[in-house]
Design a protein around this motif. Structure first.
Motif, short mmCIF file in Angstrom:
data_model
loop_
_atom_site.label_atom_id
_atom_site.label_comp_id
_atom_site.label_asym_id
_atom_site.label_seq_id
_atom_site.Cartn_x
_atom_site.Cartn_y
_atom_site.Cartn_z
N CYS A 31 0.83 -1.19 0.00
CA CYS A 31 0.00 0.00 0.00
C CYS A 31 0.87 1.24 0.00
O CYS A 31 1.90 1.27 0.62
CB CYS A 31 -0.87 0.01 1.25
SG CYS A 31 -1.63 1.58 1.54
N HIS A 251 -7.68 -0.73 6.16
CA HIS A 251 -6.24 -0.43 6.13
C HIS A 251 -6.03 1.03 5.72
O HIS A 251 -5.28 1.77 6.37
CB HIS A 251 -5.57 -1.40 5.16
CG HIS A 251 -4.09 -1.22 5.00
ND1 HIS A 251 -3.16 -2.09 5.52
CD2 HIS A 251 -3.37 -0.27 4.34
CE1 HIS A 251 -1.95 -1.68 5.21
NE2 HIS A 251 -2.04 -0.58 4.48
N HIS A 255 -4.61 4.42 7.76
CA HIS A 255 -3.62 5.41 7.32
C HIS A 255 -4.19 6.82 7.47
O HIS A 255 -3.51 7.73 7.95
CB HIS A 255 -3.27 5.20 5.84
CG HIS A 255 -2.29 4.10 5.58
ND1 HIS A 255 -1.18 3.88 6.35
CD2 HIS A 255 -2.25 3.17 4.58
CE1 HIS A 255 -0.49 2.85 5.85
NE2 HIS A 255 -1.13 2.40 4.78
N HIS A 261 2.59 1.61 8.37
CA HIS A 261 2.80 0.17 8.29
C HIS A 261 3.64 -0.34 9.46
O HIS A 261 4.41 0.40 10.04
CB HIS A 261 3.53 -0.19 6.98
CG HIS A 261 2.68 0.03 5.77
ND1 HIS A 261 3.19 0.35 4.54
CD2 HIS A 261 1.33 -0.05 5.60
CE1 HIS A 261 2.21 0.47 3.67
NE2 HIS A 261 1.08 0.24 4.29
#
Ligand SMILES: [Zn+2]
Length: 299
Positions: A31, A251, A255, A261
């Motif tokens: 990502c 996810h 963020h 991460h």
């Protein structure tokens, strides 16, 4: 976040034991995260251009610069009147994680090490560009937002659909479109043609813009979450597609809230997603910590 590998590889990966707690990894679910304020040292080359906005004591913008150093300052006021909808105390209480874990990282921190997050004392408005939303995906974003809201205590307010497209130069204050307040979080079902950071295997990106006075703590004021609509539509053709899509959205929303991460593959913030059980203990503890950022009547 990137696409999963070919379906046959998925099938192999998913021949899991009945122990649901064992997370099998699929290669390549990476990502690209973005902190538009530019404070985090992120080494992902796919990170979109960052806006680095600093404002002086007067509240007026004193400089707007991208990471290429060439973003022009705009003539219009760069900030809305401060304190819009800001209450004296957090609007909601987050759900305390059932177990402790320090398996989380923040995308941005202040000079004292405290994390950069959203003020818990005002609602976080969001809009969705649904033009390319896949059939059957309508509930995915609201459901994921409910999960993130519970974990952070941030109260989200849906302001409806928008025609706005994601842009690395998105202005955090757009009074002509959204009134005298920070622009809402933009969640866009889009394509790599429109959002080049989705090119290749990237299936989603998420990040936020932080703002602060010179030398003071920073707080996120708006953000963006881009979803590769064609890729996710393809995922949704499979029986477990909604689970994967939900994991992608959670996810990316994490963020947006301020999580980076981690190297711990049991967490959703690991850059590869295996079996998408959703937020894990480290993720939840990180989101809980983000709920503690101070209120900001001055922003
Ligand atoms: Zn990511």
């Amino acid at each position: 976040m990137e696409t999963r590998p070919p379906r046959h590889a998925d099938a192999n990966a998913r021949r899991r034991s009945s122990a649901a707690a064992v997370r099998l990894l699929l290669a390549g679910f990476l990502c690209a995260a973005a902190v538009f304020g530019g404070a985090a040292a992120l080494d992902d080359p796919r990170i979109r251009d960052l806006l680095d906005i600093r404002i002086g004591p007067s509240g007026m913008a004193v400089g707007v610069a991208g990471n290429d150093g060439a973003q022009p300052a705009t003539a219009a006021p760069a900030t809305p009147p401060p304190g819009f909808e800001e209450a004296d105390a957090p609007l909601s209480t987050p759900v305390r994680p059932a177990a402790a874990s320090d398996s989380y990282r923040f995308l941005a921190v202040n000079t004292d090490g405290s994390p950069v997050g959203y003020s818990p004392c005002r609602p976080l408005h969001y809009v969705i560009n649904t033009a390319l939303a896949p059939d059957g995906a309508e509930h995915l974003v609201p459901d994921a937002i409910g999960t993130i809201s519970a974990a952070t205590g941030i109260r989200f307010v849906y302001d409806g659909t928008t025609a706005e497209q994601p842009s690395p130069q998105r202005r955090p204050y757009q009074p002509e479109a959204y009134g005298d307040r920070w622009a809402p979080l933009l969640i866009a079902w889009t394509t790599p043609e429109t959002a080049p950071q989705l090119k290749g295997k990237v299936i989603g990106t998420g990040g936020s813009t932080h703002f602060g006075y010179e030398g003071g703590p920073k707080t996120f004021v708006t953000g963006g979450l881009d979803l590769d609509a064609p890729q996710i539509a393809n995922e949704l053709r499979h029986p477990d597609g909604p689970m994967y899509a939900t994991a992608v959205i959670l996810h990316e929303l994490s963020h947006v809230m301020g999580l980076d991460h981690v190297d711990d593959h049991t967490q959703l913030m690991y850059p590869e997603i295996g079996l998408p059980e959703g937020l894990s203990t480290g993720d939840l503890n990180g989101l809980y910590e983000l709920s503690k950022v101070p209120c900001r009547k001055d922003l």
